[in-house]
Design an enzyme around this catalytic site. Structure first.
Site, mmCIF file in Angstrom:
data_model
loop_
_atom_site.group_PDB
_atom_site.id
_atom_site.type_symbol
_atom_site.label_atom_id
_atom_site.label_comp_id
_atom_site.label_asym_id
_atom_site.label_seq_id
_atom_site.Cartn_x
_atom_site.Cartn_y
_atom_site.Cartn_z
ATOM 1 N N ASN A 1 73.210 6.497 22.818
ATOM 2 C CA ASN A 1 72.779 5.529 23.826
ATOM 3 C C ASN A 1 73.216 4.142 23.367
ATOM 4 O OD1 ASN A 1 71.476 4.417 26.032
ATOM 5 N ND2 ASN A 1 69.479 4.362 25.009
ATOM 6 N N THR B 1 73.496 12.629 23.055
ATOM 7 C CA THR B 1 74.296 11.464 23.413
ATOM 8 C C THR B 1 73.929 10.255 22.562
ATOM 9 O OG1 THR B 1 72.730 10.830 25.146
ATOM 10 C CG2 THR B 1 74.604 12.219 25.793
ATOM 11 N N GLU C 1 75.656 6.206 27.993
ATOM 12 C CA GLU C 1 75.396 7.292 27.054
ATOM 13 C C GLU C 1 76.666 8.112 26.831
ATOM 14 O OE1 GLU C 1 71.012 8.807 27.547
ATOM 15 O OE2 GLU C 1 71.916 8.620 29.542
#
Length: 308
Positions: free
Chosen positions: A210, A208, A257
């Site tokens: 962030n 992911t 995220e």
């Protein structure tokens, strides 16, 4: 579109103009109607259209600590206003001194002396001057004195709901990104820079990005969402977005995220935008990794269907 910092930036020899004034956070359907009306009337009159807005948000200056969640960051707001056809965006620094400017001085200094207003277009609920003492009726009286017209733009509503920045913030805060999009006329957007996180998504097979967002950004309620991830100069990517504290891993810091579907590149350090399409589910706590991974896989497929 010209961009001025302060009304004093109006060039010498500046002619008459049609002016509209407001914070315009969100540039939602109501704002679009008001600005669009001002742009249309300016073209009819053969003069320039000027959109006057303020930075920072007046609430933060008048009542420190009360800064509302920001629906559109300054650069994005400028892009949206430019797309509506405005000739000039004039951003007035909203200082404590400016907040104490009496309503009559507000009109004389800004609209008459600097912008040479031929017509002023404002929403029906427009207020101005120290302690918001001025209203549309006073503006009309001053217009007769100084030689400019005033036209009120009616509030925009659908199904009995008046579209306002306050209403849209409440939708975003509740996670109802579909209702927010209906009032905005486009998906709600959150922007930020990609920073390093805990790398848990990568370990689970779903790396992911962030996102470090602005301190006042209108971030949707905790949950999982389908969104479009927008990169500068790139095609939008479908993204499954998790907002919250990672309860399965006893997280405490609230994070945004995003897992970009079908993307294998490196996003660290990039400034991205997330356009929220749909709320998929609430945040949940899982007792083991396997059900969490299975849920993420389902979130990804639902995102693919929602974003298309």
């Amino acid at each position: 579109m010209q961009r001025w910092r302060g009304y004093e930036a109006a060039p010498g020899g500046w002619g008459r103009s049609v002016v509209t004034i407001g914070v315009f956070d969100g540039v939602h359907k109501g704002h679009q109607a008001t600005i669009g009306h001002a742009v249309a009337r300016a073209r009819e009159l053969g003069v320039k259209s000027v959109v006057v807005t303020f930075d920072p948000h007046p609430a933060e200056v008048v009542r420190p600590g009360s800064h509302p969640a920001v629906l559109t960051e300054p650069a994005r707001k400028a892009e949206l206003i430019e797309a509506l056809g405005a000739d000039v965006l004039c951003v007035v620094p909203f200082t404590p001194e400016f907040s104490r400017l009496p309503a009559e001085a507000f009109v004389h200094d800004i609209l008459v002396e600097h912008l040479h207003a031929a017509l002023v277009v404002v929403g029906d609920n427009f207020r101005f001057g120290h302690r918001a003492a001025g209203d549309v009726a006073l503006l009309e009286r001053l217009g007769r004195t100084f030689g400019f017209g005033v036209e009120g733009a009616p509030l925009v509503a659908e199904a009995g709901t008046v579209f306002s920045s306050t209403y849209i913030r409440s939708c975003v805060d509740a996670g109802d990104v579909a209702a927010a999009a209906a009032a905005l006329g486009r998906p709600h957007r959150v922007e930020g820079v990609v920073v390093r996180g805990d790398q848990r998504g990568r370990e689970l097979g779903y790396p992911t990005a962030n996102l470090l967002t602005h301190r006042y950004a209108a971030v949707p309620a905790d949950g999982v969402y389908a969104a479009r991830l927008v990169r500068r100069g790139g095609e939008p990517l479908a993204a499954a977005v998790s907002i919250g504290t990672n309860p399965t891993f006893s997280g405490r810091e609230r994070r945004v995220e995003a897992y970009a579907l079908d993307f294998t590149g490196d996003l660290y350090g990039e400034r991205l935008a997330l356009d929220f399409v749909a709320h998929l589910r609430e945040q949940r706590t899982y007792d083991a990794i396997e059900p969490l991974v299975a849920q993420i896989a389902e979130d990804v497929e639902r995102t693919r269907r929602a974003v298309g």
